[in-house]
Design a protein around this motif. Structure first.
Motif, PDB file in Angstrom:
ATOM      1  N   ALA A  95     -45.968   8.689  48.874  1.00  0.00           N
ATOM      2  CA  ALA A  95     -45.677   9.848  48.055  1.00  0.00           C
ATOM      3  C   ALA A  95     -46.472  10.173  46.870  1.00  0.00           C
ATOM      4  N   LEU A  96     -46.708   8.814  46.248  1.00  0.00           N
ATOM      5  CA  LEU A  96     -47.666   9.155  44.919  1.00  0.00           C
ATOM      6  C   LEU A  96     -48.955   9.500  45.285  1.00  0.00           C
ATOM      7  N   VAL A  97     -49.521   8.894  46.418  1.00  0.00           N
ATOM      8  CA  VAL A  97     -51.075   9.443  46.906  1.00  0.00           C
ATOM      9  C   VAL A  97     -51.083  11.091  47.451  1.00  0.00           C
ATOM     10  N   THR A  98     -50.006  11.331  47.935  1.00  0.00           N
ATOM     11  CA  THR A  98     -49.611  12.666  48.339  1.00  0.00           C
ATOM     12  C   THR A  98     -49.537  13.672  47.227  1.00  0.00           C
ATOM     13  N   GLU A  99     -48.788  13.287  45.978  1.00  0.00           N
ATOM     14  CA  GLU A  99     -48.669  13.968  44.847  1.00  0.00           C
ATOM     15  C   GLU A  99     -49.775  14.202  44.316  1.00  0.00           C
ATOM     16  N   SER A 100     -50.653  13.159  44.386  1.00  0.00           N
ATOM     17  CA  SER A 100     -51.920  13.091  43.475  1.00  0.00           C
ATOM     18  C   SER A 100     -52.812  14.004  43.975  1.00  0.00           C
ATOM     19  N   PHE A 101     -52.889  14.131  45.400  1.00  0.00           N
ATOM     20  CA  PHE A 101     -53.825  15.212  46.031  1.00  0.00           C
ATOM     21  C   PHE A 101     -53.294  16.455  45.778  1.00  0.00           C
ATOM     22  N   ARG A 102     -52.042  16.882  45.793  1.00  0.00           N
ATOM     23  CA  ARG A 102     -51.554  18.380  45.365  1.00  0.00           C
ATOM     24  C   ARG A 102     -51.978  18.632  44.234  1.00  0.00           C
ATOM     25  N   GLU A 103     -51.742  17.505  43.416  1.00  0.00           N
ATOM     26  CA  GLU A 103     -52.213  17.893  41.934  1.00  0.00           C
ATOM     27  C   GLU A 103     -53.642  18.259  41.800  1.00  0.00           C
ATOM     28  N   ILE A 104     -54.683  17.517  42.613  1.00  0.00           N
ATOM     29  CA  ILE A 104     -55.888  17.810  42.564  1.00  0.00           C
ATOM     30  C   ILE A 104     -56.330  19.341  43.186  1.00  0.00           C
ATOM     31  N   ASP A 105     -55.533  19.692  44.188  1.00  0.00           N
ATOM     32  CA  ASP A 105     -55.326  21.162  44.825  1.00  0.00           C
ATOM     33  C   ASP A 105     -54.974  22.047  43.535  1.00  0.00           C
ATOM     34  N   ARG A 106     -53.906  21.757  42.861  1.00  0.00           N
ATOM     35  CA  ARG A 106     -53.455  22.710  41.783  1.00  0.00           C
ATOM     36  C   ARG A 106     -54.228  22.587  40.599  1.00  0.00           C
ATOM     37  N   HIS A 107     -55.067  21.611  40.057  1.00  0.00           N
ATOM     38  CA  HIS A 107     -55.549  21.469  38.899  1.00  0.00           C
ATOM     39  C   HIS A 107     -57.051  20.685  39.011  1.00  0.00           C
ATOM     40  N   ARG A 108     -57.838  20.961  40.036  1.00  0.00           N
ATOM     41  CA  ARG A 108     -59.131  20.374  40.341  1.00  0.00           C
ATOM     42  C   ARG A 108     -60.036  20.200  39.086  1.00  0.00           C
ATOM     43  N   ALA A 109     -60.154  21.332  38.204  1.00  0.00           N
ATOM     44  CA  ALA A 109     -61.110  20.948  37.163  1.00  0.00           C
ATOM     45  C   ALA A 109     -60.525  20.195  36.206  1.00  0.00           C
ATOM     46  N   ALA A 110     -59.200  20.287  36.009  1.00  0.00           N
ATOM     47  CA  ALA A 110     -58.389  19.474  35.038  1.00  0.00           C
ATOM     48  C   ALA A 110     -58.465  17.825  35.251  1.00  0.00           C
ATOM     49  N   VAL A 111     -58.290  17.684  36.458  1.00  0.00           N
ATOM     50  CA  VAL A 111     -58.514  16.207  36.812  1.00  0.00           C
ATOM     51  C   VAL A 111     -59.860  15.743  36.665  1.00  0.00           C
ATOM     52  N   ALA A 112     -61.004  16.560  37.076  1.00  0.00           N
ATOM     53  CA  ALA A 112     -62.232  16.278  36.819  1.00  0.00           C
ATOM     54  C   ALA A 112     -62.687  15.923  35.166  1.00  0.00           C
ATOM     55  N   ILE A 113     -62.003  16.812  34.381  1.00  0.00           N
ATOM     56  CA  ILE A 113     -62.203  16.511  32.779  1.00  0.00           C
ATOM     57  C   ILE A 113     -61.403  15.340  32.503  1.00  0.00           C
ATOM     58  N   TYR A 114     -60.477  15.260  33.086  1.00  0.00           N
ATOM     59  CA  TYR A 114     -59.475  13.939  32.648  1.00  0.00           C
ATOM     60  C   TYR A 114     -60.165  12.673  33.099  1.00  0.00           C
ATOM     61  N   GLN A 115     -61.146  12.606  34.163  1.00  0.00           N
ATOM     62  CA  GLN A 115     -61.750  11.611  34.749  1.00  0.00           C
ATOM     63  C   GLN A 115     -62.738  11.277  33.746  1.00  0.00           C
ATOM     64  N   LYS A 116     -63.591  12.459  33.423  1.00  0.00           N
ATOM     65  CA  LYS A 116     -64.752  12.296  32.567  1.00  0.00           C
ATOM     66  C   LYS A 116     -64.693  12.175  31.147  1.00  0.00           C
ATOM     67  N   GLU A 117     -63.670  12.604  30.570  1.00  0.00           N
ATOM     68  CA  GLU A 117     -63.415  12.813  28.870  1.00  0.00           C
ATOM     69  C   GLU A 117     -62.365  12.101  28.457  1.00  0.00           C
ATOM     70  N   SER A 118     -61.313  11.502  29.196  1.00  0.00           N
ATOM     71  CA  SER A 118     -60.226  10.758  28.579  1.00  0.00           C
ATOM     72  C   SER A 118     -60.494   9.907  27.718  1.00  0.00           C
ATOM     73  N   ARG A 119     -61.520   9.004  28.100  1.00  0.00           N
ATOM     74  CA  ARG A 119     -61.652   7.569  27.388  1.00  0.00           C
ATOM     75  C   ARG A 119     -61.977   7.900  25.965  1.00  0.00           C
ATOM     76  N   HIS A 120     -63.029   9.066  25.771  1.00  0.00           N
ATOM     77  CA  HIS A 120     -63.322   9.228  24.171  1.00  0.00           C
ATOM     78  C   HIS A 120     -62.358  10.072  23.683  1.00  0.00           C
ATOM     79  N   LEU A 121     -61.938  10.995  24.560  1.00  0.00           N
ATOM     80  CA  LEU A 121     -60.699  11.891  23.788  1.00  0.00           C
ATOM     81  C   LEU A 121     -59.442  11.112  23.072  1.00  0.00           C
ATOM     82  N   THR A 122     -59.276  10.246  23.710  1.00  0.00           N
ATOM     83  CA  THR A 122     -58.186   9.341  23.263  1.00  0.00           C
ATOM     84  C   THR A 122     -58.211   8.944  21.750  1.00  0.00           C
TER      85      THR A 122
END
Length: 205
Positions: A95-122
């Motif tokens: 269920a967590l994996v399925t929900e994760s892919f649904r979020e990628i579908d809804r917010h693909r660009a936001a996920v990409a930003i989170y992946q690339k930028e979160s380390r220094h944004l924190t």
């Protein structure tokens, strides 16, 4: 209602237009990176003057904050529902994996930003919530994997932290290639991923 309040509401940006601008900004941030992105670049991509963009948002930081917080709020709404459902460990992972892919579908660009930028944004006060979300994310996944090992659903010799990192990275890296409306639905992609991952870690019958 006072005349001033009516006037302010009449002049308020339409929610649909605000959402469109955030979607555009998310694509620019994802493609160029937060530091390299300027308000002018976002305005150019949206087909408007930079000064007009300030009518909707006071800074690019405000735009990024709204993009990431909206994504994480929706992600945790889905995750919390899964974690509260009383599912078994394997079903929870599914269920967590399925929900994760649904979020990628809804917010693909936001996920990409989170992946690339979160380390220094924190490190920025406005984005401290990213570290809290990362801790919650890790606790949810590690806790489920540990429960699976304890219940005999997953192999006793499973390195849960290594497995967590593998599953996490395997799922979220999909934001780099996934495009909404493609050949496979997020649910179908999740099913394919799960068949590869879980058949490698689940205890055989």
């Amino acid at each position: 209602m006072s005349a001033t309040k009516k006037k302010n509401q009449a002049n308020a940006p339409a929610p649909e237009r605000r959402r469109e601008l955030l979607d555009t900004a998310a694509e620019v941030f994802a493609a160029q990176g937060y530091n390299a992105t300027t308000v002018r670049k976002i305005a150019d991509a949206a087909g408007m003057l930079a000064g007009s963009l300030y009518y909707h948002f006071d800074s690019k930081e405000s735009m990024l904050d709204e993009i990431l917080s909206t994504f994480l709020d929706e992600l945790w709404e889905g995750y919390d529902a899964v974690l509260a459902a009383g599912l078994g460990p394997r079903e929870t992972i599914e269920a967590l994996v399925t929900e994760s892919f649904r979020e990628i579908d809804r917010h693909r660009a936001a996920v990409a930003i989170y992946q690339k930028e979160s380390r220094h944004l924190t490190d920025l006060p406005r984005f401290h919530y990213l570290a809290d979300s990362q801790r919650r994310f890790e606790e949810a996944w590690l806790g489920t994997l540990e429960r699976g090992v304890a219940d005999g659903v997953f192999r006793a010799d499973l390195d849960v932290r290594l497995t967590y990192r593998f599953v996490r990275d395997t799922v979220w890296v999909a934001a780099s290639w996934y495009r909404p409306g493609g050949r496979h639905s997020p649910e179908e992609i999740a099913r394919q991923y799960l068949s590869m991952v879980l058949d490698g870690i689940a205890v055989g019958g």
